[in-house]
Design an enzyme around this catalytic site. Sequence first.
Site, PDB file in Angstrom:
ATOM      1  N   ALA A  10      15.721   6.672  -1.862  1.00 27.14           N
ATOM      2  CA  ALA A  10      16.704   6.209  -2.852  1.00 27.14           C
ATOM      3  C   ALA A  10      16.390   6.754  -4.244  1.00 27.14           C
ATOM      4  O   ALA A  10      15.240   7.036  -4.572  1.00 27.14           O
ATOM      5  CB  ALA A  10      16.714   4.685  -2.882  1.00 27.14           C
ATOM      6  N   PHE A  44       0.809  -1.223   0.000  1.00 26.92           N
ATOM      7  CA  PHE A  44       0.000   0.000   0.000  1.00 26.92           C
ATOM      8  C   PHE A  44       0.842   1.274   0.000  1.00 26.92           C
ATOM      9  O   PHE A  44       0.393   2.330  -0.424  1.00 26.92           O
ATOM     10  CB  PHE A  44      -0.950   0.016   1.211  1.00 26.92           C
ATOM     11  CG  PHE A  44      -0.260   0.363   2.507  1.00 26.92           C
ATOM     12  CD1 PHE A  44      -0.016   1.687   2.849  1.00 26.92           C
ATOM     13  CD2 PHE A  44       0.168  -0.637   3.383  1.00 26.92           C
ATOM     14  CE1 PHE A  44       0.647   2.006   4.030  1.00 26.92           C
ATOM     15  CE2 PHE A  44       0.829  -0.328   4.544  1.00 26.92           C
ATOM     16  CZ  PHE A  44       1.066   0.997   4.880  1.00 26.92           C
ATOM     17  N   SER A  63       5.063  -7.401   3.269  1.00 25.09           N
ATOM     18  CA  SER A  63       5.587  -7.735   4.594  1.00 25.09           C
ATOM     19  C   SER A  63       6.402  -9.029   4.562  1.00 25.09           C
ATOM     20  O   SER A  63       6.250  -9.858   3.670  1.00 25.09           O
ATOM     21  CB  SER A  63       4.418  -7.880   5.571  1.00 25.09           C
ATOM     22  OG  SER A  63       3.544  -8.894   5.093  1.00 25.09           O
ATOM     23  N   GLU A 121      10.738  -8.156  -2.089  1.00 23.41           N
ATOM     24  CA  GLU A 121      11.128  -6.856  -1.502  1.00 23.41           C
ATOM     25  C   GLU A 121      10.309  -6.697  -0.234  1.00 23.41           C
ATOM     26  O   GLU A 121       9.168  -6.245  -0.271  1.00 23.41           O
ATOM     27  CB  GLU A 121      10.814  -5.707  -2.475  1.00 23.41           C
ATOM     28  CG  GLU A 121      11.599  -5.743  -3.763  1.00 23.41           C
ATOM     29  CD  GLU A 121      12.993  -5.131  -3.651  1.00 23.41           C
ATOM     30  OE1 GLU A 121      13.357  -4.664  -2.551  1.00 23.41           O
ATOM     31  OE2 GLU A 121      13.703  -5.122  -4.654  1.00 23.41           O
ATOM     32  N   LYS A 166      -1.253  -6.881  -9.342  1.00 25.53           N
ATOM     33  CA  LYS A 166      -2.238  -6.954  -8.258  1.00 25.53           C
ATOM     34  C   LYS A 166      -1.784  -5.992  -7.169  1.00 25.53           C
ATOM     35  O   LYS A 166      -0.873  -6.272  -6.394  1.00 25.53           O
ATOM     36  CB  LYS A 166      -2.354  -8.371  -7.673  1.00 25.53           C
ATOM     37  CG  LYS A 166      -3.639  -8.503  -6.855  1.00 25.53           C
ATOM     38  CD  LYS A 166      -3.540  -9.412  -5.653  1.00 25.53           C
ATOM     39  CE  LYS A 166      -2.893  -8.820  -4.464  1.00 25.53           C
ATOM     40  NZ  LYS A 166      -3.636  -7.760  -3.777  1.00 25.53           N
ATOM     41  N   GLU A 207       9.824  -5.001  12.662  1.00 28.80           N
ATOM     42  CA  GLU A 207       9.450  -3.787  11.941  1.00 28.80           C
ATOM     43  C   GLU A 207       8.043  -3.366  12.368  1.00 28.80           C
ATOM     44  O   GLU A 207       7.087  -4.100  12.138  1.00 28.80           O
ATOM     45  CB  GLU A 207       9.453  -4.047  10.421  1.00 28.80           C
ATOM     46  CG  GLU A 207       9.002  -2.846   9.592  1.00 28.80           C
ATOM     47  CD  GLU A 207       8.614  -3.203   8.146  1.00 28.80           C
ATOM     48  OE1 GLU A 207       7.856  -4.175   7.956  1.00 28.80           O
ATOM     49  OE2 GLU A 207       9.066  -2.495   7.232  1.00 28.80           O
ATOM     50  N   CYS A 259       9.408   1.426   3.628  1.00 25.70           N
ATOM     51  CA  CYS A 259      10.213   0.251   3.964  1.00 25.70           C
ATOM     52  C   CYS A 259      11.591   0.703   4.445  1.00 25.70           C
ATOM     53  O   CYS A 259      12.240   0.005   5.211  1.00 25.70           O
ATOM     54  CB  CYS A 259      10.323  -0.678   2.769  1.00 25.70           C
ATOM     55  SG  CYS A 259      10.853   0.157   1.274  1.00 25.70           S
ATOM     56  N   THR A 260      12.029   1.896   3.997  1.00 22.47           N
ATOM     57  CA  THR A 260      13.350   2.403   4.370  1.00 22.47           C
ATOM     58  C   THR A 260      13.305   3.399   5.533  1.00 22.47           C
ATOM     59  O   THR A 260      14.328   4.038   5.835  1.00 22.47           O
ATOM     60  CB  THR A 260      14.012   3.089   3.155  1.00 22.47           C
ATOM     61  OG1 THR A 260      13.078   4.040   2.636  1.00 22.47           O
ATOM     62  CG2 THR A 260      14.406   2.100   2.083  1.00 22.47           C
TER      63      THR A 260
END
Length: 517
Positions: free
Chosen positions: A467, A163, A244, A265, A187, A404, A299-300
């Site tokens: 990035a 998301f 995740s 990823e 998807k 996380e 994510c970073t």
Amino acid sequence: ISSRASTILSALDISPEKELPGVYDGKWRGTGDVLESVCPTTGEVLARVHSATPEELQTALQKTREAYTFFRSVPAPRRGEILRQIREALAAKREELGALVSLEMGKIRTEGVGEVQEFVDIADYAVGLSRMMNGRVVASERPGHSILEVPNPLGVIAVLSAFNFPVAVYGWNLSLSLAAGNATLWKPSPSTPLCSIAVTKIVSGVLEKNGIPGAVAGLVIGGKDVGESIVESQDVDMVSFTGSEAVGRQVGKVVQSRFGKVLLELGGNNASIVMPDADLSMAVPAVFFGAVGTAGQRCTSTRRLYLHRSIASEFLERLQALYASVTPGDPLHASTLLGPLHTRSAMDIYTGAIDRLRAADAEILVGGGQYTDLSSPLDRGNFVMPTITVPKSTDVGLALWKTETFAPILSVAVFDELEEAVQWNNGVPQGLSSSLWTKDLRNVGKWIGPAGSDAGIVNVNVGTSGAEIGAAFGGNKSTGWGRESGGDAWKQYVRWSACTINFSDDAPLAQGVQFPA
Ligand code: NAD
């Protein structure tokens, strides 16, 4: 819906009054369960979207295969020209699409627009790539022989995305996949259907104008069931999954068990390390952006902060001053720095993590709760306070360090030697991004070398998040080892053939083998 929302949607040719079809395979269809797109800032339902039924998914997979069979024979530079037109069409809608990202996902406007820019950038990159996806000629040990390494299109690539980057992650995948001659079926996350519909409309407009089957870039909106069926399907040559660790673990196993290709990823748990010689006027704002930007939903995002003892109190004082300046607001307003979490359940995850920190006697320096004084309509949004905490223990084996939590919670520890901080940096399961702040070249050498950071992204005087597209992006260990975007990432989107060709009048065997002797 509110005029705020309807202006954005109509600029992207989306009419929210009716239920929208969530499948595109050359034609728009979709009659499955209805998903709601909910604005995380106001709680407003923006639209209702029909997901794919199992039959519609099978049809879409079949159409994608047919589209691949056509598209693999289109010369790569011609594919690049189509990508160039996609890039132009996206750039023309940069502001509108960026606003939709803010409206539906909740990130602030500059980041929403930045995400569309990232798609534009990678499309540019892939236009160039379309003339540079070179194979090799390898020296043969046999006279009159040549060996070629030939990259050919791979087939059907399914992109399952998260998301939090509802546009850019698809952009990374589509651009490389299309340049490589594949057909892609997307998807997206079921909670950001409108972003995926808007992007697919823009991309399919270009394909259709060029006489290319729309299913070269198809869409199937749906939840877990649709995701599972795609992952299990023998019709999918590669699954590129962003999400995740828990779901990625399943996806990896299933694709592996049918010997498909998989690119993962997954989650990050990223640390910044600040040395005594660091320039704090750079490091403090970078940590602030890394931890609070996107409300901690990258994510970073910076989740762990390791401060050298000699600068720890000054650093925290300056960081807390920046935290004090943040007020939550509508991500669509230019002055807002802090938008909402994406869902209600994300708020529960945040609250649960804070409760566990408190139970473990962690000191909460800033934040640690939800806002209670917001005025309408923000009072119905998913706003939480950015939090800085100092856990009692520095043991990275503890859940509070090694998990996380996808929310703006920054955990701090103090170290004395760089080696200790690097050990903490590497001591968690995830290995996505990491950042060292120093002016000493010797520290840099240690950090980027064999005994340094084991993450996929190893920055120096640059924060953990944000990035560029030029280098391959991805993480190690439980982040999944996948690489997307720039660098050599394209090489995963092709099937490599080693072709030995004999131009001679003899047929010698390799390694001098004689048969018969
Ligand atoms: P998620 O794992 O819940 O969902 C990701 C996608 O998987 C969605 O499209 C979802 O519908 C689908 N899905 C769910 N269950 C499935 C199943 N059993 N089989 C197949 N598909 C299934 O992730 P999320 O909450 O949307 O995203 C947040 C996570 O994504 C965070 O962990 C974040 O770190 C990670 N992320 C990683 C990167 C990266 O590049 N490493 C980038 C963005 C986000």
